[in-house]
Every structure is written in structure tokens, then in C-alpha cells.
Enzyme design. Structure first.
Site, PDB file in Angstrom:
ATOM      1  N   ASP A 244      -8.340  -5.173   1.708  1.00  0.00           N
ATOM      2  CA  ASP A 244      -7.762  -4.571   0.508  1.00  0.00           C
ATOM      3  C   ASP A 244      -8.915  -4.419  -0.490  1.00  0.00           C
ATOM      4  OD1 ASP A 244      -6.198  -3.499  -1.449  1.00  0.00           O
ATOM      5  OD2 ASP A 244      -4.677  -5.068  -1.424  1.00  0.00           O
TER       6      ASP A 244
HETATM    7  C1  BGC Z   1      -3.836  -2.264  -3.469  1.00  0.00           C
HETATM    8  C2  BGC Z   1      -3.728  -1.477  -2.184  1.00  0.00           C
HETATM    9  C3  BGC Z   1      -4.367  -0.121  -2.360  1.00  0.00           C
HETATM   10  C4  BGC Z   1      -5.799  -0.293  -2.807  1.00  0.00           C
HETATM   11  C5  BGC Z   1      -6.545   1.001  -3.027  1.00  0.00           C
HETATM   12  C6  BGC Z   1      -5.245  -2.292  -4.010  1.00  0.00           C
HETATM   13  O1  BGC Z   1      -5.264  -2.822  -5.287  1.00  0.00           O
HETATM   14  O2  BGC Z   1      -3.374  -3.582  -3.255  1.00  0.00           O
HETATM   15  O3  BGC Z   1      -2.386  -1.353  -1.807  1.00  0.00           O
HETATM   16  O4  BGC Z   1      -4.288   0.595  -1.166  1.00  0.00           O
HETATM   17  O5  BGC Z   1      -5.809  -1.007  -4.028  1.00  0.00           O
HETATM   18  O6  BGC Z   1      -6.071   1.633  -4.162  1.00  0.00           O
END
Ligand code: BGC
Length: 755
Positions: A244
Site C-alpha cells: 500500500d
Molecule cells: C490507500 C489505497 C490506495 C493507495 C493509492 C492508500 O492510501 O490505502 O487503497 O490504493 O493509497 O492511492
């Protein structure tokens, strides 16, 4: 418009070629591949033929950031089609429909040159207050797995990858980057990993996204148990693990554990640490080679599937978004007033539409999944388009986000409602009430809205409430209205869908993918959410959602699976047979009302004689049938026997117990219409359990094979015909090794017997 790539390639198809490319790269190049090039792209190594790949948020639309805006600017993405978010999708109970959403998303990705869409989010809704519940599907792993897999299949048929997230046990926003989810093996496997496991096995996602949190004290991104042992070895995952965004705390530890790609770019920090670890011998070069190969394989697959000049039909996707939205709204109640239900509305009825949300839809949640819709339909306009001229009056009633009533807006709305035949009041949560990044602090609607509803009901009891919210809200006051449509967040075309449902141009067929309790204090995680001192204890174990309310026999306001239609259905003639690998369930369903509608059959299974504490019933199959009035059909559903398994912590594996299983088919988890039982032989795994030397006397004697042998051997040694039952009860909890001398067994004899 492009059609699905005949046989799109999967990154795993490019493994060998990727390994050959990587074999020629320097350590520095390999290290650079395992971290992003920027916020959304992987690194390219042009000389070696490795292109950059774009990953983009989703998953109910595509959120492609334009190159010229800051990476975090979440509102300025390329206009796209905003489909109903996950909270709504799951309420369709219809994987085939959701596969069509995936199909549309795949086409949009090809047209936008996006190779991987970051979703779906398949974390289980553990607490009502979870800030991202609108982005997740359900409190139930079966439903979550089926809907999630369908979306992925739909997208990936176009040769566009997905990233199933957030792996794993990321069920809250509070301290999401530091908290440890402390969870026992059974809930871990049976509840929190199960949907991921199903999805990996059946939909083969290109990538899996490792979550921010720790699991039992270890960062998900540093857990080789999670990412390598479980995901890759046990489940056979053959794609790439991406972190993530900014979830990597220690790049070397994460790489060793199984995070192939760190996102976004960490500049040279990550690569430098990797180079150093390789040079120092702290990280094996095979680990780096494997990770780099997976990134290269992803790039090769993306390249192979790229369609130049791809386009998609925006209007068709908008229509699909509307069709899906129609399937997702849940009619919670439609009680008669003066002998007649308020819904569906007559076209000529004088309707007062009250509430700002009718004019300004709330249609998705905040944060990284926020899509920039190319169009947005408001329910008010759509109702006006259906109703007879002049039949609708409107008053906004409140300001979204306000904590105090606006007296003018309030009074005007009440007067408007008083003068109409029927009031339709649109209430809901505002953008600031629920978003990625924080959990909700309360589950009640803002007081100005509740005050307005009370006042409207006082002047016009013929009131329908339409709700727009991503997380469950307290319905204590809402339920005073005779009709309630829970429309969740329905995406850009939700306004039209709501209008069609209200006027009966479509039949409501959504079913609750999560329980709505009477009191938040009744909910399973109430005492253990969001934790303290960076630990959150999953004290409710496997008893999540309806599993909890059922086991504790807690009355709920609306049960899991509930949802009304404008017609009625009858279920009967349930037949269940065990084929060896699966349970075959057949049940007749009939439309007994006067309108066409969709029945949603839900099959629940329970085992009362289990050796572990099981929920009374667990959803194991769903089936939908569209039926004309009087129409009847047989739902024919298979439940693989592996679905009946519990996770055995001693064996560290699934066990299908032998026993008489209850099979129940219902219109909801609390509206079981037919039930029967079926005998299952089990997989035998359980019988081998615990017959080591520390097995108890009771366990040994209960064992179908060992029990009789040991019993007669001990009786013979003691010179009696049979063992004294009182003495057996007394010693049954003792490990047999400790009482062996008393039973006249020496160590060697005991070992022989157990063997
Ligand atoms: C989120 C993800 C997301 C990623 C990219 C993170 O903060 O938890 O779900 O895909 O950011 O934006």
C-alpha cells in the site's frame, strides 16, 4: 470500442522471459525496479526492454491522476464513470452483474492506458464505525469473495490487472499505519483471509496489495508468513505483491518477506537499502531477482495487452451504472398506511421531495477511491422526469454538513411536506462524515436532519425516507417512517435508479450485505474497536456480523440478507445431497405476488455438533432468479465441501468435520423459509488430530479408531472387563501420558497403542 482481448496474458505467463531479462541486469537496476518510479508508475529500464506501468486507483471507476497535477490531488483525475461503490455492489448479491462492472472498468483502463487498477478492497466490515466501510463489500467472507472475484474476472478479461487489497486484517482507519490487529488463527483464516483466498484461487488477481497495519505484532509488509508462506505457497498466488502507498517501514525486511514492489517511489532510499543489504549478504540475491522478475513480468503482460487507440462507450457505461444502482438499493420497509403501502409512488401523486441530497447527490466516499464522474444524475431531476407535470415540489430542508438546523430551510420544508400527499425525505451522511483516513465517531445522522424528519412525520405521516450513506447508520428515528429505502452510495447514475425504484419502474432487489443492529452497543466489536495503545484485539473471534447477533440471539433492526421487493416470494422443496466434493442444493422459488421481481435465495449452513465454537449459520451460496408473477424456478446451487471447513489451529489447516449439517434457505439470515440436514463424511483430517502423547484420555477414547483399541488394551492391562465410567470422567481431561502409569501402561506400550 474494444472487445475483450482474446486471451490476455497474465504476468505469470511472462515469468521465464522476465527471469532472462533480470539475469542480465545489474543489482542497481534490479533494486530500482522494486520501487516505484513516481507516485503511480513502476520504473522502466528502457535498454533492457522493460517499460513503465501505470497503476491507478479505483475500484468503482478509474481515478487516473493527470500527469500535470500533484500526486495527492484527489479531485483532479480524468473524468470517468463512477459506478456504485463497494458498499452498494455487494448489496446486489449478484456476481454476474458485478462482473459486467468489471468488464466496463477493464475497457476504461485500456482506453486510459492504465495497466493495473488498485482494487477491489475486500476487507471485512468488522465495526460499523470503520471509516472505509463504503469501500468494502460485506461483513461476510463468502459474499465478499464472490463479489470481489467477479469484479476481478470482469476487469482482467481485458488484460488489465487488479490489486486486491488491503492484505490483510486492515479493518479500521484509526492508527492504520501503526496498529497491530491481534487476531486468533480461526478468525484470521475463517473471516479475514477467506475472501482473499477464494479470490486468489478463482480469479487470479495480477497483484495483491499489502496493507499498512501489523498483524499480531508484525507489519503486513514484513510478514513472510502472510505474503510468502500463506499467499504464495499455500494459496499458489503467482502475481506480484505491491505495498500500500507508503506502507513499507523497512524496505529490506519487506522485500525479504515478499513485497515485490514498493509504492510509491521512495527516491533512492529503498533501492539503496536493497543494494547495501545485497552487498552485505543480508538479503539473498534470489529474493531480489524474484521480485524484479515479477515487476518485469507485470510490465511485459501490460505491454502485450496494450490496445492502441482503445475507446469505450461512456453512455453505455452510464446506463450500466444506472442498472447496477437499481440492483443495489435496499428497500428496508414499506409498511401500509391506511391499508396501502406508500411505494411504489403513483405518477400523479403530489410528492414533496425534501432534503438537499435529492438535488445534490452523495454518491461515493472520500479518499483514494474518489472518482471524477463525467456526469451526475440527481434524484430530484429524475423523479421530475417520471412524475406528471407539477406533481413534485421540492425543499432542501437542511445544509449538508451543518450541525445546526437552518430555521428557514427547516420550516419551508415542513410546510412543503404538509401540503403534499406523500413526502419523500432524502437524508444521509456528508463527505466529511466518512472517508478514508479516519473512522466514524458516531453512527447517527446529523441532528438537523433527524429534527427535520420528526417535524415532517408530525405533519405528514405518509413519509418515505431515502438514505445515502456509506456506513450503517442508526435507524431508531428513521424507522418511525413507514417506508425506508437504503440507497447506500450509488455512483453517478444513482439518482435515476432511485427514481425508478420509487415509482416502481424497477423492482427493488438489493439485500443487506451487513446487519443493521438496534444499538451500536450490541455490535460485535463494540468493546474492542479501535483498540488502544496501538493494539486492537479481535475479541469477538469468528463471531463477526450476523454470526455474532445470531449466536447471542440479539434482536437486530434489519438482518443480514434482508431486502424487500414490491412482490413476494415463496421458497420450498429444498433438496440437498452430498456428492462427495460438494453439497448440491436445489430449492424451488416462486413469485407469489402481482409484479415481476427478483428473488435472492440465500443458503446458510451450520453444524451443531462441531468440536469448535461455530456460528449458528454461515452463508455458503447465493442465487438470484428474475420471476414474472406466478413464475417459478429451481435454484440449483453447489457448495464445495471445502466451504464447510473450520480452521484447526493444531493442524494449522482446514478441516471438514464429519457430521449432520443444517442447510437453511432463506430470504435473509433471520427469515429462513426451508431447512433440512445432510450427512457429510468429512475429510478425515480432524480424526488425526491430537493423538500425540499429549492427547487427553478423553480425546484418545473418543477417537473412532484408536478409542476402542486403547480402551480394551487398558481394560486388559487392569484386569477388568470395561473401564469404570466415573474414573474415566475424572481423568478424561488429563494428558494420557500423565495417567499412563495409573492405567498400567508404560511409555513404550503407550507409544505402540497410539501408533
Ligand atoms: C490507500 C489505497 C490506495 C493507495 C493509492 C492508500 O492510501 O490505502 O487503497 O490504493 O493509497 O492511492
Amino acid at each position: 470500442m474494444s472487445s475483450p482481448t482474446a486471451q490476455p496474458s497474465h504476468p505469470a505467463d511472462h515469468e521465464r522471459q522476465a527471469a532472462q531479462i533480470v539475469a542480465r541486469l545489474s543489482t542497481a537496476d534490479k533494486a530500482s525496479l522494486t520501487t516505484g518510479a513516481d507516485f503511480w508508475h513502476t520504473a522502466a529500464i528502457t535498454d533492457a526492454g522493460v517499460a513503465s506501468v501505470m497503476l491507478t486507483d479505483g475500484p468503482h471507476g478509474i481515478r487516473k491522476q493527470r500527469g500535470d497535477v500533484d500526486a495527492l490531488g484527489i479531485n483532479d483525475s480524468v473524468p470517468a464513470v463512477c459506478f456504485p461503490p463497494a458498499v452498494a455492489m455487494a448489496s446486489s448479491f449478484d456476481p454476474e452483474l458485478i462482473e459486467r462492472v468489471g468488464d466496463a472498468l477493464g475497457r476504461e483502463c485500456l482506453a486510459e492506458d492504465v495497466s493495473v487498477i488498485l482494487g477491489p478492497g475486500v476487507n471485512i466490515k468488522r465495526s460499523l464505525l470503520g471509516g472505509r466501510n463504503f469501500e468494502y463489500l460485506s461483513e461476510d467472507p463468502h459474499l465478499t469473495g464472490r463479489i470481489g472475484a467477479a469484479l476481478i474476472r470482469g476487469i482482467q478479461q481485458h488484460g488489465v490487472g487488479t490489486s486486491v487489497k488491503h492484505f490483510a486484517v486492515n479493518n479500521q482507519e484509526h492508527e492504520r499505519l501503526r496498529v497491530s490487529a491481534d487476531v486468533d488463527p480461526r478468525p484470521l483464516h475463517e473471516i479475514y483471509l477467506r475472501a482473499f483466498e477464494h479470490i486468489v484461487a478463482t480469479a487470479r488477481p495480477w497483484t495483491v496489495m499489502a496493507s499498512y497495519n501489523k498483524i499480531n505484532g508484525v507489519y503486513a509488509t514484513e510478514s513472510s508468513w502472510l505474503l510468502t508462506e500463506t499467499l504464495r505457497r499455500r494459496w499458489g498466488f503467482d502475481g506480484l505483491v505491491v505495498s500500500d502507498w507508503m506502507a513499507v517501514d523497512n524496505r529490506v525486511a519487506a522485500l525479504a518477506a515478499g513485497v515485490d514492489l514498493e509504492m510509491p517511489s521512495s527516491g533512492d532510499l529503498g533501492p539503496a537499502a536493497v543494494r547495501e543489504a545485497i552487498a552485505d549478504g543480508d538479503l539473498s540475491s534470489e529474493v531480489l531477482d524474484d521480485a524484479a522478475s515479477r515487476v518485469v513480468a507485470l510490465a511485459l503482460a501490460a505491454e502485450a495487452n496494450r490496445v492502441s487507440g482503445a475507446t469505450y462507450d461512456r453512455e453505455a457505461h452510464h446506463r450500466l451504472a444506472r442498472e447496477v444502482a437499481r440492483r443495489c438499493a435496499v428497500l428496508l420497509k414499506n409498511d401500509p398506511v391506511g391499508g396501502e403501502a406508500l411505494l411504489p409512488l403513483g405518477h400523479g401523486a403530489r410528492v414533496a421531495v425534501i432534503g438537499e441530497f435529492a438535488r445534490t447527490p452523495r454518491f461515493q466516499g472520500g479518499g483514494s477511491s474518489k472518482i471524477n464522474p463525467f456526469r451526475l444524475d440527481a434524484a430530484l431531476d429524475e423523479m421530475q422526469a417520471i412524475a406528471d407535470d407539477g406533481a413534485i415540489s421540492f425543499a432542501p430542508g437542511f445544509v449538508v454538513g451543518a450541525t445546526e438546523s437552518d430555521p428557514d430551510l427547516h420550516d419551508t420544508a415542513v410546510a412543503t411536506a404538509a401540503g403534499a400527499e406523500i413526502a419523500v425525505v432524502f437524508l444521509g451522511l456528508g463527505d466529511d462524515d466518512e472517508s478514508e483516513g479516519f473512522d466514524r465517531s458516531s453512527w447517527t445522522l446529523p441532528e438537523p436532519q433527524l429534527a427535520l424528519l420528526r417535524a415532517v412525520l408530525a405533519v405528514n405521516p405518509r413519509t418515505v425516507v431515502v438514505l445515502s450513506n456509506g456506513g450503517v447508520v442508526d435507524l431508531a428515528e428513521i424507522d418511525e417512517a413507514p417506508a425506508v429505502l437504503e440507497s447506500w452510495l450509488l455512483g453517478q447514475a444513482g439518482g435515476g435508479a432511485v427514481a425508478e425504484l420509487l415509482y416502481g419502474l424497477a423492482d427493488p432487489s438489493g439485500r443487506l450485505a451487513e446487519t443493521i443492529p438496534h444499538r451500536i452497543e450490541d455490535s460485535p466489536a463494540f468493546l474492542d474497536f479501535p483498540g488502544e495503545q496501538l493494539h486492537v484485539r479481535y475479541g469477538e473471534g469468528v463471531f463477526v456480523g450476523y454470526r455474532w447477533y445470531d449466536a447471542r440471539r440479539i434482536p437486530v433492526r434489519y438482518p443480514f440478507g434482508h431486502g424487500l421487493s414490491y412482490t413476494t416470494f415463496d421458497f420450498g422443496d429444498l433438496e440437498v445431497s452430498a456428492t462427495g466434493d460438494a453439497l448440491r442444493v436445489q430449492v424451488r422459488v416462486t413469485n407469489t405476488g402481482r409484479r415481476a421481481g427478483r428473488a435472492v435465495g440465500q443458503v446458510y449452513v451450520g453444524l451443531d455438533s462441531s468440536r469448535v465454537a461455530r456460528p449458528p449459520r454461515e452463508l455458503k451460496a447465493i442465487g438470484v432468479a428474475d420471476l414474472e408473477p406466478g413464475g417459478t424456478t429451481v435454484l440449483d446451487l453447489d457448495i464445495p465441501e471445502s466451504e464447510l471447513a473450520y480452521w484447526d489451529r493444531d493442524l494449522d489447516d482446514w478441516v471438514v468435520e464429519a457430521g449432520r449439517y443444517r442447510v437453511e434457505v432463506g430470504a435473509s439470515s433471520r427469515d429462513i423459509r426451508v431447512r433440512t440436514t445432510v450427512d457429510v463424511d468429512g475429510d478425515g483430517a480432524g480424526r488425526a488430530i491430537r493423538l500425540g502423547r499429549s492427547a487427553t484420555v478423553g480425546e484418545v477414547l473418543e477417537h473412532p479408531t484408536a478409542g476402542p483399541v486403547v480402551r480394551s488394551a487398558v481394560a486388559a492391562t487392569m484386569g477388568v472387563e470395561d473401564l469404570d465410567p466415573t474414573m474415566l470422567m475424572l481423568v478424561s481431561s488429563f494428558p494420557i501420558r500423565r495417567v499412563a502409569p495409573m492405567l498400567g501402561l508404560d511409555d513404550e506400550r503407550l507409544r505402540d497403542l497410539l501408533n
